[in-house]
Structures are given as structure tokens and as C-alpha cells.
Scaffold this active site. Structure first.
Site, mmCIF file in Angstrom:
data_model
loop_
_atom_site.group_PDB
_atom_site.id
_atom_site.type_symbol
_atom_site.label_atom_id
_atom_site.label_comp_id
_atom_site.label_asym_id
_atom_site.label_seq_id
_atom_site.Cartn_x
_atom_site.Cartn_y
_atom_site.Cartn_z
ATOM 1 N N CYS A 1 0.848 -1.196 0.000
ATOM 2 C CA CYS A 1 0.000 0.000 0.000
ATOM 3 C C CYS A 1 0.890 1.255 0.000
ATOM 4 O O CYS A 1 1.867 1.330 0.755
ATOM 5 C CB CYS A 1 -0.890 -0.009 1.236
ATOM 6 S SG CYS A 1 -1.879 1.486 1.341
ATOM 7 N N HIS B 1 2.950 -8.093 13.731
ATOM 8 C CA HIS B 1 2.151 -7.849 12.531
ATOM 9 C C HIS B 1 3.067 -7.626 11.330
ATOM 10 O O HIS B 1 4.058 -6.892 11.432
ATOM 11 C CB HIS B 1 1.244 -6.627 12.740
ATOM 12 C CG HIS B 1 0.197 -6.495 11.683
ATOM 13 N ND1 HIS B 1 0.471 -5.920 10.467
ATOM 14 C CD2 HIS B 1 -1.093 -6.891 11.639
ATOM 15 C CE1 HIS B 1 -0.627 -5.963 9.723
ATOM 16 N NE2 HIS B 1 -1.595 -6.552 10.417
ATOM 17 N N GLU C 1 2.895 -5.804 8.724
ATOM 18 C CA GLU C 1 3.142 -4.404 8.322
ATOM 19 C C GLU C 1 4.203 -3.778 9.227
ATOM 20 O O GLU C 1 5.112 -3.084 8.758
ATOM 21 C CB GLU C 1 1.852 -3.580 8.410
ATOM 22 C CG GLU C 1 2.096 -2.131 8.010
ATOM 23 C CD GLU C 1 1.040 -1.173 8.541
ATOM 24 O OE1 GLU C 1 -0.161 -1.442 8.363
ATOM 25 O OE2 GLU C 1 1.435 -0.163 9.148
ATOM 26 N N CYS D 1 -3.537 5.769 8.471
ATOM 27 C CA CYS D 1 -4.070 6.158 7.156
ATOM 28 C C CYS D 1 -5.499 6.678 7.277
ATOM 29 O O CYS D 1 -6.206 6.373 8.232
ATOM 30 C CB CYS D 1 -3.958 5.007 6.164
ATOM 31 S SG CYS D 1 -5.277 3.845 6.275
ATOM 32 N N SER E 1 -7.312 -10.138 11.569
ATOM 33 C CA SER E 1 -7.128 -8.803 10.986
ATOM 34 C C SER E 1 -6.943 -7.753 12.085
ATOM 35 O O SER E 1 -7.824 -7.551 12.927
ATOM 36 C CB SER E 1 -8.352 -8.469 10.123
ATOM 37 O OG SER E 1 -8.496 -7.086 9.990
HETATM 38 S S1 SF4 Z 1 -5.663 0.216 5.963
HETATM 39 FE FE1 SF4 Z 1 -4.731 2.044 5.049
HETATM 40 S S2 SF4 Z 1 -2.539 1.578 4.989
HETATM 41 FE FE2 SF4 Z 1 -3.585 -0.353 5.312
HETATM 42 S S3 SF4 Z 1 -3.848 -1.168 3.253
HETATM 43 FE FE3 SF4 Z 1 -5.706 -0.017 3.741
HETATM 44 S S4 SF4 Z 1 -5.350 2.045 2.893
HETATM 45 FE FE4 SF4 Z 1 -3.378 0.995 3.019
#
Ligand code: SF4
Length: 290
Positions: free
Chosen positions: A97, A125, A127, A193, A221
Site C-alpha cells: 500500500c 504484525h 506491516e 491512514c 485482521s
Molecule cells: S488500511 Fe490504510 S494503509 Fe492499510 S492497506 Fe488499507 S489504505 Fe493501506
């Protein structure tokens, strides 16, 4: 029963983009070139299954081999994994992303300038692991609660960053505490975000106005779990479900209103099925009392 569905429920921009990239790639390369994803494309078993039906499977370790093309999911990967993939010469379809990429770039830049990085998020996690891999290996700390602040080094130049799906209010609390430690000299990156902020805000408002709250999304999630925690703090009749099959009619006994929100990796078709199930339960109840 009044049913309110959060307008932002479901796929966020980054997930939509990654799933579309996987579907496009599957169309383009199958069957001559083996395409895999590194880890499940999103934290949603139903979506993963539908991609598997199209021939896109997932592996956990890049050394597993047997692939020519690899799709990087929206969470991104560790810097060193990307390097290894490049050196292997496989085709990389990078669906990281752009918001995660931005966080990686912030960390990279801060690390080069000698900052000690504090990342607020779940250290397990993917990310967080991908973003923090851009820090200097010896000079970062991942924290997930206020008690962890005790471990923050007091004599360092500090840079603070957050997992993109972090609870906005919790991040604000951490910023306040870090500013006390660093005497307002810390560099703070705004990396939660927009999709996350909007979802959280809508979920808060809906949970405050209904008798029952349903949070739809994968149990693994992170952003769905955050939504569940936010809603449960406001409305104790909050239930986290993955599919409509888990909806229990008993939850709605005496309820006049129900809210539905869903994580960033929950597809529309699952939300629609949950909505229909709640409608059906409501109609069945009305008939019983008619
Ligand atoms: S939650 Fe926000 S940072 Fe995560 S994939 Fe979706 S748009 Fe991208």
C-alpha cells in the site's frame, strides 16, 4: 429494527488495489508462470479462498521456491526480503500500500539521520515488521501499550511512527507521553491512514447510537480487532464475526437498532450477507410477534 451500516465498511483503497493486482496478475500469467503471494493477500479467509480458486496460492517463506512471480501484499515486506527476491531474479508484483511505503520511507530517512525509532503497533504484525525493517537494527523499539514507554531511551533523538491501523486516540496518548520524555523534540510521523481514521470515527458514532454492534472481518485482521475494541468500549453488545453464519438471533432480543461495521479486508459480499441475515432475523421476529 433499525440497521445502520458504516459507509466506510469493507475494503480500503490499499486492499482493493492489492486484490485487483493479484486478480489481474492471475489472469495474465496463468498457467505458464507460477504466481504466488507472500503470505495471504489479506486477512480474510474467504477472499484467500477465492484467489486460490483462480490459481493464486500463498507461501510463507521465499525459500520455498517453485514460483516465477511473487506478489507482495499491501502490508509490504522486510527490506531484506525485497533484496533477496531481487537477487533471485523473480518477477515482483509489488502491491505494498502506498501509505505503508510512505511509512517505510519515513523510517529510512529518520534512521539515516540518526534517530532512535519508536513504532507504535503490534510487533508480530507483518506491516510493522516490514516498516521497522527500514530502521537501524539496533536502534528501534516497538511498543503496544503505555507501560512499554518505560523502555524508551531518554537520551536519544526520538522519532515516533505508528502502524497505519492504530487506534487514533491511543496514538495521541503515546505522542503526549513521548513529548514529555523528549521534551517536545521528538519527530512525530502521522502514519495512521485516512481509511483507518474514517472507519474508526464512523464505528465510534454508530456504536454510540445502537443497541447491538456487529464488527465483520477476519479474526487475524489487526484493523478489524481495533474496530471491535473501539466499539466494545462504547457498546458492550459488540460481536466480532467473520461471516453471516455466526450471527446469533439471540443477540437481537429486545434490540431496537443494530450497527454494522467492517474491517479494511472484508469484502462487500460478506457485508451484504450479514446485512441480509440481520434483516431475515428481524423479519422472523416481527412475524412471531404479529
Ligand atoms: S488500511 Fe490504510 S494503509 Fe492499510 S492497506 Fe488499507 S489504505 Fe493501506
Amino acid at each position: 429494527m433499525k440497521i445502520i451500516v458504516a459507509p466506510s465498511a469493507g475494503f480500503c483503497f490499499g486492499v482493493k488495489r492489492a486484490v485487483n493486482m493479484a486478480l489481474d496478475a492471475a489472469e495474465q500469467y496463468k498457467p505458464s508462470e507460477k504466481l504466488i503471494t507472500l503470505g495471504p493477500i489479506i486477512h480474510n479467509p474467504q477472499v484467500v479462498k477465492s484467489l486460490e480458486d483462480k490459481g493464486v496460492f500463498s507461501i510463507d517463506d521465499i525459500e520455498t521456491g517453485g514460483y516465477n512471480s511473487i506478489l507482495i501484499r499491501s502490508h509490504g515486506v522486510k527490506a531484506e526480503v525485497m533484496q533477496t527476491l531481487k537477487s533471485k531474479g523473480v518477477r515482483i508484483i509489488d502491491a505494498t500500500c502506498p501509505f505503508v511505503k510512505k511509512a517505510q520511507n519515513y523510517i529510512n530517512e529518520a534512521a539515516l539521520k540518526g534517530y532512535f525509532i519508536i513504532m507504535v503497533g503490534d510487533k508480530n504484525h507483518p506491516e510493522v515488521q516490514s516498516v521497522i525493517s527500514f530502521a537501524n537494527k539496533e536502534r528501534f523499539l516497538v511498543i503496544n501499550n503505555l507501560a512499554d514507554l518505560e523502555k524508551v531511551p531518554v537520551n536519544e533523538k526520538l522519532a515516533l511512527i505508528s502502524q497505519t491501523t492504530q487506534d487514533v486516540n491511543f496514538y495521541k496518548q503515546v505522542i503526549d507521553e513521548i513529548n514529555k520524555i523528549a521534551k517536545d523534540k521528538a519527530v512525530v510521523f502521522d502514519t495512521i491512514c485516512d481509511a483507518t481514521m474514517i472507519k474508526q470515527e464512523e464505528s465510534r458514532i454508530i456504536a454510540s447510537n445502537v443497541d447491538v454492534m456487529l464488527v465483520v472481518g477476519g479474526y487475524n485482521s489487526a484493523n478489524t480487532n481495533k474496530l471491535k475494541n473501539i466499539c466494545r468500549e462504547i457498546q458492550h453488545n459488540t460481536y466480532h464475526i467473520e461471516t453471516e453464519n455466526e450471527v446469533n438471533p439471540e443477540w437481537f432480543r429486545n434490540a431496537k437498532s443494530v450497527g454494522i461495521t467492517a474491517g479494511a479486508s472484508t469484502p462487500d459480499w460478506i457485508i451484504e450477507k450479514v446485512l441480509k441475515k440481520v434483516h431475515d432475523i428481524d423479519e422472523a421476529g416481527l412475524k412471531r410477534f404479529a
